[in-house]
Enzyme design. Structure first.
Site, mmCIF file in Angstrom:
data_model
loop_
_atom_site.group_PDB
_atom_site.id
_atom_site.type_symbol
_atom_site.label_atom_id
_atom_site.label_comp_id
_atom_site.label_asym_id
_atom_site.label_seq_id
_atom_site.Cartn_x
_atom_site.Cartn_y
_atom_site.Cartn_z
ATOM 1 N N CYS A 3 1.217 -9.022 4.540
ATOM 2 C CA CYS A 3 2.184 -10.058 4.182
ATOM 3 C C CYS A 3 1.469 -11.269 3.591
ATOM 4 O O CYS A 3 0.291 -11.513 3.866
ATOM 5 C CB CYS A 3 2.958 -10.513 5.420
ATOM 6 N N GLU A 26 1.918 -14.417 4.295
ATOM 7 C CA GLU A 26 1.527 -15.358 5.343
ATOM 8 C C GLU A 26 0.208 -14.945 5.987
ATOM 9 O O GLU A 26 -0.647 -15.788 6.268
ATOM 10 C CB GLU A 26 2.612 -15.450 6.420
ATOM 11 N N CYS A 76 8.446 -12.686 8.476
ATOM 12 C CA CYS A 76 8.881 -11.581 9.322
ATOM 13 C C CYS A 76 8.463 -11.873 10.767
ATOM 14 O O CYS A 76 7.727 -12.819 11.038
ATOM 15 C CB CYS A 76 8.279 -10.262 8.828
ATOM 16 N N ASN A 87 0.854 -1.166 0.000
ATOM 17 C CA ASN A 87 0.000 0.000 0.000
ATOM 18 C C ASN A 87 0.899 1.228 0.000
ATOM 19 O O ASN A 87 1.936 1.227 0.661
ATOM 20 C CB ASN A 87 -0.881 -0.035 1.257
ATOM 21 N N ALA A 88 0.504 2.269 -0.699
ATOM 22 C CA ALA A 88 1.304 3.495 -0.753
ATOM 23 C C ALA A 88 1.512 4.085 0.631
ATOM 24 O O ALA A 88 2.515 4.752 0.879
ATOM 25 C CB ALA A 88 0.641 4.524 -1.669
ATOM 26 N N ALA A 89 0.604 3.834 1.537
ATOM 27 C CA ALA A 89 0.733 4.319 2.910
ATOM 28 C C ALA A 89 1.452 3.261 3.741
ATOM 29 O O ALA A 89 0.849 2.559 4.539
ATOM 30 C CB ALA A 89 -0.645 4.631 3.496
ATOM 31 N N TYR A 90 2.758 3.114 3.476
ATOM 32 C CA TYR A 90 3.556 2.156 4.260
ATOM 33 C C TYR A 90 3.328 2.416 5.728
ATOM 34 O O TYR A 90 3.237 3.563 6.129
ATOM 35 C CB TYR A 90 5.037 2.344 3.959
#
Length: 142
Positions: free
Chosen positions: A63, A65, A96, A55-58
């Site tokens: 993920c 999983e 992660c 998403n552009a809004a990191y």
């Protein structure tokens, strides 16, 4: 161990690998360009797959999983028997930290977690190896 060798051993790893590899192609990764696919087998034998969705809004992406786990839960599954993560990194592509905890919610310490690249499984870990001394539902008395 290559996926084909494991399949001959009867654990169905080839099905997980093929599902993860296929869904990886559907990943939405326009920012990192790092596509990941995951597939898991639930305790009923069902295979559920997910891919990363950026998403552009990191950092509000999802993920692979997490997607596979959500698909399992949506279909009525509640236990992970095995999971495979497929990515194309310089090193092993393992879940992660947040996904290790997500997996822990539905898996036990001896659950196999397979790290794969596009050509096959590179290494297999147990959840206990990737998340030692973990916090799980039983810690809360569940």
């Amino acid at each position: 161990m290559q996926a084909a060798d494991s399949e001959r051993a009867g654990d169905g790893l080839t099905a997980l690998f093929e599902a993860a590899r296929a869904v990886r192609a559907q990943a939405h990764a326009p920012y990192s360009r790092f596509r990941v696919g995951a597939a898991l087998r639930d305790d009923r034998g069902g295979v559920h797959a997910g891919c990363n969705v950026e998403n552009a809004a990191y950092p509000v992406g999802t993920c692979a999983e997490a997607g596979a786990i959500a698909a399992m839960v949506a279909s009525g599954g509640r236990r992970i028997a095995a999971i495979l993560v497929c990515g194309d990194g310089v090193g092993l592509v393992t879940p992660c930290g947040a996904c290790r905890q997500r997996i822990r919610e539905f898996a036990g310490p001896d659950t196999p977690i397979h790290a794969a690249g596009p050509d096959g499984v590179a290494r297999t870990f147990t959840l206990a190896e990737l998340l030692p001394e973990s916090f799980g539902p039983e810690t809360l008395g569940e």
